[in-house]
Design a protein around this motif. Structure first.
Motif, mmCIF file in Angstrom:
data_model
loop_
_atom_site.group_PDB
_atom_site.id
_atom_site.type_symbol
_atom_site.label_atom_id
_atom_site.label_comp_id
_atom_site.label_asym_id
_atom_site.label_seq_id
_atom_site.Cartn_x
_atom_site.Cartn_y
_atom_site.Cartn_z
ATOM 1 N N GLY A 53 -31.848 -15.892 0.501
ATOM 2 C CA GLY A 53 -33.163 -16.468 0.212
ATOM 3 C C GLY A 53 -33.804 -15.928 -1.052
ATOM 4 N N GLU A 54 -33.163 -14.940 -1.711
ATOM 5 C CA GLU A 54 -33.825 -14.287 -2.848
ATOM 6 C C GLU A 54 -32.893 -14.244 -4.060
ATOM 7 N N GLY A 55 -33.494 -14.284 -5.261
ATOM 8 C CA GLY A 55 -32.713 -14.066 -6.474
ATOM 9 C C GLY A 55 -31.788 -15.210 -6.840
ATOM 10 N N ILE A 72 -25.473 -8.026 6.941
ATOM 11 C CA ILE A 72 -25.355 -6.808 7.749
ATOM 12 C C ILE A 72 -26.527 -5.923 7.351
ATOM 13 N N ARG A 73 -27.490 -5.786 8.281
ATOM 14 C CA ARG A 73 -28.694 -5.002 7.967
ATOM 15 C C ARG A 73 -28.573 -3.621 8.613
ATOM 16 N N LEU A 74 -28.387 -2.609 7.733
ATOM 17 C CA LEU A 74 -28.247 -1.235 8.220
ATOM 18 C C LEU A 74 -29.625 -0.616 8.421
ATOM 19 N N CYS A 122 -43.154 -3.823 2.430
ATOM 20 C CA CYS A 122 -41.854 -4.056 3.065
ATOM 21 C C CYS A 122 -41.953 -4.921 4.323
ATOM 22 N N ASP A 123 -41.085 -5.945 4.376
ATOM 23 C CA ASP A 123 -41.110 -6.887 5.514
ATOM 24 C C ASP A 123 -40.049 -6.546 6.566
ATOM 25 N N THR A 124 -39.493 -5.334 6.484
ATOM 26 C CA THR A 124 -38.371 -4.987 7.353
ATOM 27 C C THR A 124 -38.595 -3.625 7.993
ATOM 28 N N PRO A 125 -38.255 -3.474 9.300
ATOM 29 C CA PRO A 125 -38.389 -2.161 9.944
ATOM 30 C C PRO A 125 -37.469 -1.145 9.247
ATOM 31 N N THR A 136 -37.331 -17.551 -0.654
ATOM 32 C CA THR A 136 -37.240 -18.955 -0.238
ATOM 33 C C THR A 136 -36.825 -19.118 1.222
ATOM 34 N N HIS A 137 -36.180 -18.090 1.818
ATOM 35 C CA HIS A 137 -35.737 -18.254 3.208
ATOM 36 C C HIS A 137 -36.928 -18.452 4.128
ATOM 37 N N LEU A 138 -38.049 -17.815 3.763
ATOM 38 C CA LEU A 138 -39.251 -17.971 4.612
ATOM 39 C C LEU A 138 -39.744 -19.421 4.575
HETATM 40 MG MG MG Z 1 -35.320 -9.787 4.307
#
Ligand code: MG
Ligand code: SAM
Ligand code: 2KA
Ligand code: SF4
Length: 247
Positions: free
Chosen positions: A15-17, A27-29, A39-42, A240-242
């Motif tokens: 969604g970005e760049g 894969i979100r570490l 920041c939109d992420t834990p 854009t993913h949002l």
């Molecule tokens: Mg994200």
């Protein structure tokens, strides 16, 4: 310990760049070494569990226990997703470069995509990048402007980082807000120029969070002009993913 703490794995469109729209396995570490107000992420470094889609792209998540061993994870991913239908695997987080030993064991088992391994990183850990750059194909490097993150910009680390990243395909992404200073954009442009004037800079308007305000339409254009005075390739691309309702 060879295992790592994950947050989530899912198949979606980038969604970005400049690779917006490319299909990726994300894969979100877990965990991060930085603090960005927006920041939109834990960033919990050791969540007890993580989630993965039961059916790729269907958002029907199953919950699994942390930590995960790299070889086991590679087998789960290749048996679960058709990597040949994906542009790349996006290693993100949190900060994925906190897990370099794990990544070096994971990556050989997830190399079936069309364009390889995509690293989404905050650009603050040059020595960690050096240890995995041979395993990575595309680097999405953030420059962390104090005006948006609230943390002092690590200009020297960013410069050392981009020097290493420039050995592969790389672009720089900078989140801009209503308080972003033209001088910050100028310093970002000069940093990039000093390494390779052809490297693309993406201005990513912040999605308002944590009191950080989206820049006005006019402000975005002024910031882009400032960068264009220094660099060849400067684009404005939001998250854009949002807009698409994608993860
Ligand atoms: Mg994200
Ligand atoms: C969650 S971070 C994870 C990877 C790495 N830690 C980093 O910061 O690049 C992925 C991307 O999301 C962006 N991001 C996070 N929150 C955002 C927000 N509220 N608005 C715009 N971009 C955001 C970051 O700047 C970064 O480019
Ligand atoms: N669709 C989608 N694209 C992304 N590009 C970077 C992301 C990230 O959180 O690292 C992200 C994300 O979370 N979702
Ligand atoms: S570096 Fe990335 S993951 Fe860490 S706080 Fe900033 S945006 Fe969030």
């Amino acid at each position: 310990m060879s295992g790592a703490y994950l947050q989530e794995i899912f198949s979606s469109v980038q969604g970005e760049g400049p690779f917006v729209g490319c299909r990726q396995v994300f894969i979100r570490l877990a965990g991060c070494n930085w603090t960005c107000t927006y920041c939109d992420t834990p960033t919990d470094p050791a969540p007890k569990t993580w989630v993965m889609e039961k059916t790729p792209g269907c958002r029907n998540f199953m919950t699994l226990a942390n930590p995960v061993e790299p070889v086991e994870l590679a087998e789960m991913i290749t048996s679960h997703y058709d990597l040949t239908l994906h542009h790349s695997v996006s290693l993100t987080g949190g900060e994925p470069l906190l897990h370099t030993q794990f990544l070096k064991k994971l990556i050989p088992g997830i190399c079936g995509t069309r364009a390889g391994i995509f690293l989404e990183t905050n650009g603050t850990l040059p020595d960690k990048l050096s240890s995995v750059i041979d395993w990575v194909d595309i680097v999405s490097m953030d420059v962390k402007l104090e005006s948006s993150t609230g943390t002092k910009t690590p200009w020297d680390a960013h410069k050392r980082f981009l020097t290493v990243a420039a050995r592969k395909k790389v672009y720089v992404k900078v989140v801009v807000s209503a308080s972003t200073k033209e001088a910050e954009i100028e310093q970002t442009g000069k940093l990039i120029y000093s390494i390779d004037p052809e490297i693309e800079l993406i201005l990513q308007p912040v999605t308002a969070r944590g009191g950080i305000v989206t820049p006005s339409v006019d402000r975005v254009l002024r910031l882009q002009e400032r960068a264009l005075k220094i660099l060849q390739n400067v684009r404005v691309i939001p998250q854009t993913h949002l807009m698409m309702g994608q993860l």
